[in-house]
Write a protein that holds these residues in place. Structure first.
Motif, PDB file in Angstrom:
ATOM      1  N   GLU A  80      61.325   8.386  90.436  1.00 45.72           N
ATOM      2  CA  GLU A  80      62.733   7.997  90.389  1.00 45.72           C
ATOM      3  C   GLU A  80      63.052   7.223  89.112  1.00 45.72           C
ATOM      4  O   GLU A  80      64.114   7.345  88.541  1.00 45.72           O
ATOM      5  N   ALA A  81      62.058   6.395  88.684  1.00 40.88           N
ATOM      6  CA  ALA A  81      62.320   5.549  87.530  1.00 40.88           C
ATOM      7  C   ALA A  81      62.269   6.325  86.213  1.00 40.88           C
ATOM      8  O   ALA A  81      62.675   5.830  85.183  1.00 40.88           O
ATOM      9  N   GLU A  82      61.756   7.554  86.307  1.00 47.73           N
ATOM     10  CA  GLU A  82      61.575   8.330  85.084  1.00 47.73           C
ATOM     11  C   GLU A  82      62.929   8.721  84.483  1.00 47.73           C
ATOM     12  O   GLU A  82      63.774   9.276  85.185  1.00 47.73           O
ATOM     13  N   PRO A  83      63.158   8.437  83.206  1.00 52.66           N
ATOM     14  CA  PRO A  83      64.439   8.824  82.618  1.00 52.66           C
ATOM     15  C   PRO A  83      64.506  10.338  82.434  1.00 52.66           C
ATOM     16  O   PRO A  83      63.530  10.958  82.020  1.00 52.66           O
ATOM     17  N   GLN A  84      65.644  10.917  82.788  1.00 53.48           N
ATOM     18  CA  GLN A  84      65.810  12.367  82.657  1.00 53.48           C
ATOM     19  C   GLN A  84      66.460  12.700  81.320  1.00 53.48           C
ATOM     20  O   GLN A  84      67.497  12.163  80.966  1.00 53.48           O
ATOM     21  N   LYS A  85      65.812  13.587  80.593  1.00 52.71           N
ATOM     22  CA  LYS A  85      66.384  14.023  79.319  1.00 52.71           C
ATOM     23  C   LYS A  85      67.393  15.141  79.579  1.00 52.71           C
ATOM     24  O   LYS A  85      67.267  15.884  80.549  1.00 52.71           O
ATOM     25  N   SER A  86      68.380  15.249  78.703  1.00 54.97           N
ATOM     26  CA  SER A  86      69.373  16.293  78.895  1.00 54.97           C
ATOM     27  C   SER A  86      68.759  17.660  78.569  1.00 54.97           C
ATOM     28  O   SER A  86      67.765  17.752  77.849  1.00 54.97           O
ATOM     29  N   THR A  87      69.386  18.710  79.132  1.00 57.38           N
ATOM     30  CA  THR A  87      68.842  20.057  78.970  1.00 57.38           C
ATOM     31  C   THR A  87      68.827  20.463  77.500  1.00 57.38           C
ATOM     32  O   THR A  87      67.905  21.120  77.039  1.00 57.38           O
ATOM     33  N   TRP A  88      69.880  20.079  76.783  1.00 59.96           N
ATOM     34  CA  TRP A  88      69.964  20.448  75.369  1.00 59.96           C
ATOM     35  C   TRP A  88      68.794  19.872  74.588  1.00 59.96           C
ATOM     36  O   TRP A  88      68.220  20.530  73.732  1.00 59.96           O
ATOM     37  N   LEU A  89      68.475  18.625  74.925  1.00 55.37           N
ATOM     38  CA  LEU A  89      67.383  17.957  74.209  1.00 55.37           C
ATOM     39  C   LEU A  89      66.071  18.674  74.478  1.00 55.37           C
ATOM     40  O   LEU A  89      65.275  18.912  73.563  1.00 55.37           O
ATOM     41  N   LYS A  90      65.872  19.066  75.763  1.00 57.23           N
ATOM     42  CA  LYS A  90      64.647  19.785  76.116  1.00 57.23           C
ATOM     43  C   LYS A  90      64.585  21.104  75.364  1.00 57.23           C
ATOM     44  O   LYS A  90      63.549  21.479  74.814  1.00 57.23           O
ATOM     45  N   PHE A  91      65.719  21.787  75.320  1.00 55.31           N
ATOM     46  CA  PHE A  91      65.815  23.084  74.656  1.00 55.31           C
ATOM     47  C   PHE A  91      65.450  22.933  73.172  1.00 55.31           C
ATOM     48  O   PHE A  91      64.609  23.661  72.638  1.00 55.31           O
ATOM     49  N   ALA A  92      66.054  21.925  72.529  1.00 54.75           N
ATOM     50  CA  ALA A  92      65.791  21.707  71.105  1.00 54.75           C
ATOM     51  C   ALA A  92      64.327  21.356  70.879  1.00 54.75           C
ATOM     52  O   ALA A  92      63.695  21.834  69.922  1.00 54.75           O
ATOM     53  N   ALA A  93      63.770  20.566  71.781  1.00 53.62           N
ATOM     54  CA  ALA A  93      62.372  20.144  71.633  1.00 53.62           C
ATOM     55  C   ALA A  93      61.445  21.350  71.742  1.00 53.62           C
ATOM     56  O   ALA A  93      60.494  21.477  70.966  1.00 53.62           O
ATOM     57  N   VAL A  94      61.749  22.252  72.714  1.00 52.20           N
ATOM     58  CA  VAL A  94      60.908  23.433  72.891  1.00 52.20           C
ATOM     59  C   VAL A  94      60.963  24.300  71.634  1.00 52.20           C
ATOM     60  O   VAL A  94      59.940  24.753  71.118  1.00 52.20           O
ATOM     61  N   ILE A  95      62.168  24.508  71.101  1.00 56.64           N
ATOM     62  CA  ILE A  95      62.331  25.374  69.917  1.00 56.64           C
ATOM     63  C   ILE A  95      61.561  24.779  68.735  1.00 56.64           C
ATOM     64  O   ILE A  95      60.764  25.461  68.084  1.00 56.64           O
ATOM     65  N   SER A  96      61.775  23.479  68.480  1.00 59.79           N
ATOM     66  CA  SER A  96      61.136  22.921  67.277  1.00 59.79           C
ATOM     67  C   SER A  96      59.628  22.827  67.464  1.00 59.79           C
ATOM     68  O   SER A  96      58.867  23.085  66.526  1.00 59.79           O
ATOM     69  N   GLY A  97      59.197  22.499  68.682  1.00 59.75           N
ATOM     70  CA  GLY A  97      57.759  22.465  68.935  1.00 59.75           C
ATOM     71  C   GLY A  97      57.141  23.846  68.759  1.00 59.75           C
ATOM     72  O   GLY A  97      56.077  23.993  68.158  1.00 59.75           O
ATOM     73  N   GLY A  98      57.843  24.883  69.253  1.00 58.27           N
ATOM     74  CA  GLY A  98      57.350  26.255  69.114  1.00 58.27           C
ATOM     75  C   GLY A  98      57.253  26.659  67.652  1.00 58.27           C
ATOM     76  O   GLY A  98      56.279  27.291  67.226  1.00 58.27           O
TER      77      GLY A  98
END
Lengths: 167, 456
Positions: A80-98
């Motif tokens: 519950e305490a874990e901060p949730q990142k927005s979907t866009w941020l996850k998407f951008a992170a996946v693309i740049s990491g890839g």
């Protein structure tokens, strides 16, 4: 034989690395990370880099992971305490990491016969490392003492209690 | 080498001050030691045997000139920051950390082997992480230290990965050997080019070039203001010198691969830095963004890749550091008097304190690049160096950036002369010395640029 060992260790390390990311419980993540480090240390042994393998186990699997566990248990993290990142941020992170991954994999192309590998296959042995460290790399070795000293002074300074202001 | 040894010893001496009980004299001793180090480092000008210990460090004229810039800036910084060492508990620790940071900076400008570059960057960064958080009870200071540490560690990861890739391709850490490798193998392995890009990212972070500048405003804002001025001057000078040395020596022959990327970075840095600075209402943040834009102008010298580029870089960093230290000294005085560094706090400053107003006017004009001050000639020589072998598009962008910068620098000057205010601001003796010295140096360097450019 060596090849089978390599494939086994590579499989274990990738599997454990994925489990670090995907497991829900942070304690499990840390334990999987320990396994990842051990399998990477195995890879170092296969590369004839014994010193690196031992240091890797002692420092990463030993000291740093224990520190991680302590911090996690003290923080008492739960989902519950874990901060949730927005979907866009996850998407951008996946693309740049890839993209970074593709670059890294592509850059390994043609690296089988590199200058470094042919130079000295025994370079990773502890004795050879010591000789290089105290001859060729004597200055960086000595200057590292300033690095360690300043880190130590900094740690003491930040953790020391302020004296009460004198009137 | 002498400067490196003297300042290291000075750092150890500072730690001993706590035990041997001479903390009261430490400040004077440090200033004295830095002056000696400055003199000693200039004896190495044109030295016949510039490299030490298997070519780990090289004290050629380029390095000696930058060490000179760093130590002069450090002396001015100490004149500005006696209040930073006032609190009784940590006088010795803080002095030692600052001096060790300077040692790291000297390693960064004099390295000839990438291990020394890495260790230099780490020494400097670790000292700065701690100093940024040295105001322990202030939440903003803690936040800034944490942010700087996390982002800095991330960038160091990129840098180290880059070094590893380049070592993998060339089998050497020596920057001259890498150059030779590139000459012998024009079609270098893909590992090498990836390494260049990773190192580019790591170093761009350290000089806070856009788009790797996001940490800078928050860190500059939260850290104690003396530490901020140290970051804006000494850290930036050391990082840009390391950047220049690496790319003009080792990677010069591969400039086709990285110059386009660096040009884009430069253009974005100049535009983003200047345009964002316009919207700031706090002087500290404004100076942070102005520092970002100056990183852009400095990168033009890297792209120039010629003799004049190196010389103009020395001149520019000196002019920029002097003006920035003076500006921060003024901000510090205003914060001490009024409690914040908002633009409105500067209203009517000219009537209160002539010296503060004159010093900040001169430094702002120099930063904006108004002739005949040092900042103008810094920009002039950097642009000239760049135009020697490039097309003028990037210079046009840089000029429009300077035009924008005039707005926010003049906003401060106008604010100072606008209203009248009753409050008097008292200045300490060392601040007065610093302000007078910086005004004189800025005008002198502007009137006689040959003082720096003529020594080669």
């Amino acid at each position: 034989m060596t090849q089978y060992a390599f494939y086994f260790l590579a499989f274990v390390s990738i599997l454990c690395a994925l489990m670090v990311v995907f497991s829900k419980n942070p304690i499990h993540s840390v334990l999987y990370l320990v396994l990842t480090f051990f399998s990477i240390a195995g890879q170092y042994l296969l590369l004839n880099a014994q010193f690196l393998a031992v240091v890797h186990i002692v420092v990463y699997s030993g000291a740093i992971m224990v520190l991680f566990l302590f911090v996690l248990m003290l923080l008492n993290l739960n989902t519950e305490a874990e901060p949730q990142k927005s979907t866009w941020l996850k998407f951008a992170a996946v693309i740049s990491g890839g993209l970074l991954l593709i670059t890294f994999v592509a850059s390994l192309k043609g690296s089988e016969n590199m200058a470094l590998v042919q130079k000295n296959p025994e370079i990773g042995l502890t004795a050879n490392l010591g000789k290089i460290l105290f001859n060729e790399f004597a200055l960086p070795f000595e200057i590292s003492s300033i690095l360690l000293l300043s880190a130590m002074v900094g740690a003491v300074m930040l953790s020391q209690k302020e004296k009460e202001a004198k009137q | 080498m002498k400067a490196l040894i003297i300042i290291s010893c000075l750092g150890f001496l500072a730690l001993l001050a706590e035990i041997l009980n001479f903390k009261k004299h430490l400040y004077t001793l440090t200033l004295l030691g830095l002056t000696v180090a400055l003199g000693a480092s200039f004896t190495e000008w044109n030295s016949a045997m510039p490299s030490y210990l298997n070519h780990m460090v090289l004290f050629d004229n380029y390095s000696v000139a930058f060490i000179g810039v760093l130590i002069i800036t450090a002396i001015l910084w100490f004149l500005m920051a006696p209040s930073f060492f006032k609190d009784d508990t940590h006088t010795a620790d803080k002095s030692a950390l600052v001096l060790f940071a300077l040692v790291g900076a000297i390693c960064m400008v004099s390295y000839h082997n990438m291990t020394m570059l890495f260790i230099g960057i780490e020494i400097l960064s670790i000292c700065m992480y701690v100093l940024a958080g040295s105001n322990k009870k202030d939440l903003a200071s803690n936040e800034s230290a944490m942010k700087y540490f996390l982002m800095g560690a991330f960038a160091t990861g990129f840098l180290l990965m880059g070094i590893a890739f380049i070592y993998g391709a060339t089998a050497s850490f020596d920057i001259f050997q890498i150059k030779l490798y590139l000459q012998n193998n024009p079609a270098a392995s893909p590992l090498f080019y990836t390494g260049i890009m990773l190192m580019l990212i790591g170093l761009a972070f350290k000089i806070s070039a856009a788009p790797f500048h996001f940490w800078a405003p928050d860190v500059y804002d939260g850290a104690p203001i003396q530490v901020t001025s140290f970051m804006a001057t000494i850290v930036k000078t050391a990082a840009i010198a390391a950047f220049f040395k690496l790319f003009s020596t080792s990677f010069a022959a591969a400039s086709d691969t990285w110059s386009t990327t660096l040009m884009w970075l430069t253009a974005i840095t100049i535009l983003v830095g200047n345009i964002t600075a316009v919207f700031q209402n706090d002087i500290k943040r404004m100076l942070a963004y102005s520092g970002v834009s100056h990183a852009g102008y400095l990168m033009l010298a890297i792209l120039a890749m010629n003799e004049l580029g190196a010389h103009s870089l020395v001149y520019y960093t000196l002019a920029y550091s002097i003006a920035t230290i003076a500006a921060f000294a003024v901000v510090l005085a205003v914060i001490n008097a009024k409690g914040n560094s908002h633009f409105d706090s500067f209203l009517g400053l000219a009537k209160n304190n002539r010296l503060l107003a004159v010093a900040s006017t001169v430094s702002m004009l120099s930063l904006a690049g108004i002739p005949p001050l040092a900042g103008f000639f810094g920009k002039y020589y950097v642009f000239t160096a760049y135009l020697q072998n490039h097309s003028p598009i990037l210079v046009l962008i840089a000029l429009s950036g300077s035009a924008i910068s005039i707005y926010y620098y003049f906003r401060l000057i106008v604010n100072m002369f606008k209203f009248e205010s009753e409050e008097k601001i008292a200045l300490s003796y060392s601040t007065k010395v610093l302000l007078v010295a910086s005004v004189i140096l800025t005008i002198l360097l502007g009137l006689m640029p040959d003082l720096i450019l003529g020594i080669w």
